[in-house]
Scaffold this active site. Structure first.
Site, PDB file in Angstrom:
ATOM      1  CG  ASP A 141      -2.301   0.947   1.015  1.00 17.45           C
ATOM      2  OD1 ASP A 141      -2.635   1.323   2.289  1.00 17.45           O
ATOM      3  OD2 ASP A 141      -2.330   1.301   0.069  1.00 17.45           O
ATOM      4  CE  LYS A 144      -0.784   3.489  -4.023  1.00 22.73           C
ATOM      5  NZ  LYS A 144      -0.618   2.635  -2.779  1.00 22.73           N
ATOM      6  CG  ASP A 169      -5.438  -0.041  -1.344  1.00 23.66           C
ATOM      7  OD1 ASP A 169      -5.188   0.922  -0.719  1.00 23.66           O
ATOM      8  OD2 ASP A 169      -6.420  -0.224  -2.039  1.00 23.66           O
ATOM      9  CG  ASN A 170      -4.167   2.409  -3.605  1.00 22.20           C
ATOM     10  OD1 ASN A 170      -3.517   2.095  -2.762  1.00 22.20           O
ATOM     11  ND2 ASN A 170      -5.431   3.033  -3.572  1.00 22.20           N
ATOM     12  CD  GLU A 199      -8.288   4.967  -0.631  1.00 19.97           C
ATOM     13  OE1 GLU A 199      -8.739   4.012  -1.092  1.00 19.97           O
ATOM     14  OE2 GLU A 199      -7.204   5.066  -0.412  1.00 19.97           O
TER      15      GLU A 199
HETATM   16  O1  LIG Z   1      -0.741   7.749  -4.160  1.00 21.23           O
HETATM   17  C1  LIG Z   1      -1.833   8.106  -3.867  1.00 21.23           C
HETATM   18  C2  LIG Z   1      -2.286   9.436  -3.859  1.00 21.23           C
HETATM   19  C3  LIG Z   1      -1.883  10.284  -5.065  1.00 21.23           C
HETATM   20  C4  LIG Z   1      -2.340  11.498  -5.140  1.00 21.23           C
HETATM   21  C5  LIG Z   1      -3.055  12.031  -3.918  1.00 21.23           C
HETATM   22  C6  LIG Z   1      -3.364  11.384  -3.016  1.00 21.23           C
HETATM   23  C7  LIG Z   1      -2.714  10.061  -2.807  1.00 21.23           C
HETATM   24  C8  LIG Z   1      -2.792   7.039  -2.982  1.00 21.23           C
HETATM   25  C9  LIG Z   1      -4.105   7.149  -3.085  1.00 21.23           C
HETATM   26  C10 LIG Z   1      -4.975   6.279  -2.417  1.00 21.23           C
HETATM   27  C11 LIG Z   1      -4.313   5.092  -1.918  1.00 21.23           C
HETATM   28  O2  LIG Z   1      -5.092   4.351  -1.102  1.00 21.23           O
HETATM   29  C12 LIG Z   1      -2.883   5.337  -1.440  1.00 21.23           C
HETATM   30  O3  LIG Z   1      -2.495   4.218  -0.687  1.00 21.23           O
HETATM   31  C13 LIG Z   1      -2.187   6.159  -2.077  1.00 21.23           C
HETATM   32  N1  LIG Z   1      -0.689   6.306  -1.950  1.00 21.23           N
HETATM   33  O4  LIG Z   1      -0.067   7.204  -1.724  1.00 21.23           O
HETATM   34  O5  LIG Z   1      -0.119   5.131  -1.725  1.00 21.23           O
HETATM   35 MG   LIG Z   2      -3.756   2.598  -0.567  1.00 23.21          MG
END
Ligand SMILES: O=C(c1ccccc1)c1ccc(O)c(O)c1[N+](=O)[O-]
Ligand SMILES: [Mg+2]
Length: 217
Positions: A141, A144, A169-170, A199
């Site tokens: 998580d 990415k 995740d994501n 989320e």
């Molecule tokens: O990368 C973002 C992100 C990118 C841009 C703005 C806000 C967050 C993010 C968004 C949702 C997630 O569940 C998550 O784990 C991330 N992260 O940072 O790891």
């Molecule tokens: Mg996440």
């Protein structure tokens, strides 16, 4: 304001959550994110899938990459057996500091270790420095683009055993295309995709990927 969103979330938790009660900390954090400020927690839908994985797997050693404020660390650890533990890695020192407070508020500091380092460094040290032999559960998580680097490192370190679960995740938003291609193309995993909401955003679709390791140990 002078405070960060993460500090405001922690303040809200300290004022509204029941100390020592992980469920209350999670419910209160979800309330904060729905009524005050959005935050990137693996919330409700994603959390329910994570809960089910932990219930079914009954892991003894868990690794989370990307602690943020500790929401998913608390979510995982609240279901761990007494001797089980979670090592969670957060490269951002401000996030790690808040996460440690959230873990303490939930009363889970004996099960969760928050490590403020780069994930790539800690994976190589898990066996020698953190006394880990095998990982039963890995939750990806963090940034990415690092998912693929880190899963390859975990494989290189021979940290997985048959039945180990890697939960990511994501995989849709922000997305981890390289990781998805790698893990789905690998004969060492059986992968399942779950379509879930992003989320706290009921009109945005994200996805999580559960991969069961079936390869060589
Ligand atoms: O990368 C973002 C992100 C990118 C841009 C703005 C806000 C967050 C993010 C968004 C949702 C997630 O569940 C998550 O784990 C991330 N992260 O940072 O790891
Ligand atoms: Mg996440």
């Amino acid at each position: 304001k002078g405070t960060t969103r993460e500090q405001r979330a922690l303040k809200y938790l300290k004022e509204h959550a029941r100390e020592g009660d992980p469920d209350s900390v999670l419910e209160t954090f979800d309330e904060f994110c729905r009524t005050q400020e959005w935050a990137m927690n693996a919330a409700e839908e994603k959390g329910d899938i994570l809960d089910e994985i932990v219930r079914e797997l009954r892991p003894t050693t868990c690794l989370e990459l990307g602690t943020y404020c500790g929401y998913s660390a608390v979510r995982i650890a609240r279901q761990l057996s007494p001797s089980a533990r979670l090592i969670t890695v957060e490269v951002n020192p401000d996030y790690a500091a808040v996460a440690r407070e959230v873990v303490k508020l939930a009363g889970l500091q004996d099960k969760i270790e928050v490590i403020n380092v780069d994930s790539g460094d800690v994976i190589r040290e898990l066996k020698d420095k953190y006394d880990v032999t095998k990982l039963d559960l890995v939750f990806l998580d963090h940034w990415k683009y690092l998912y693929i680097r880190d899963i390859k490192l975990i494989e290189e370190e021979k940290l997985l055993k048959k039945g180990s679960v890697v939960f990511a995740d994501n995989v849709i938003i922000p997305g981890a295309p390289g990781y998805l291609e790698y893990i789905r193309g690998s004969k060492n995993y059986n992968s399942t995709f779950y379509s879930v909401h992003f989320e706290y955003m009921d009109d945005m679709k994200d996805g999580v990927e559960k991969s069961v390791y079936i390869g060589d140990e």
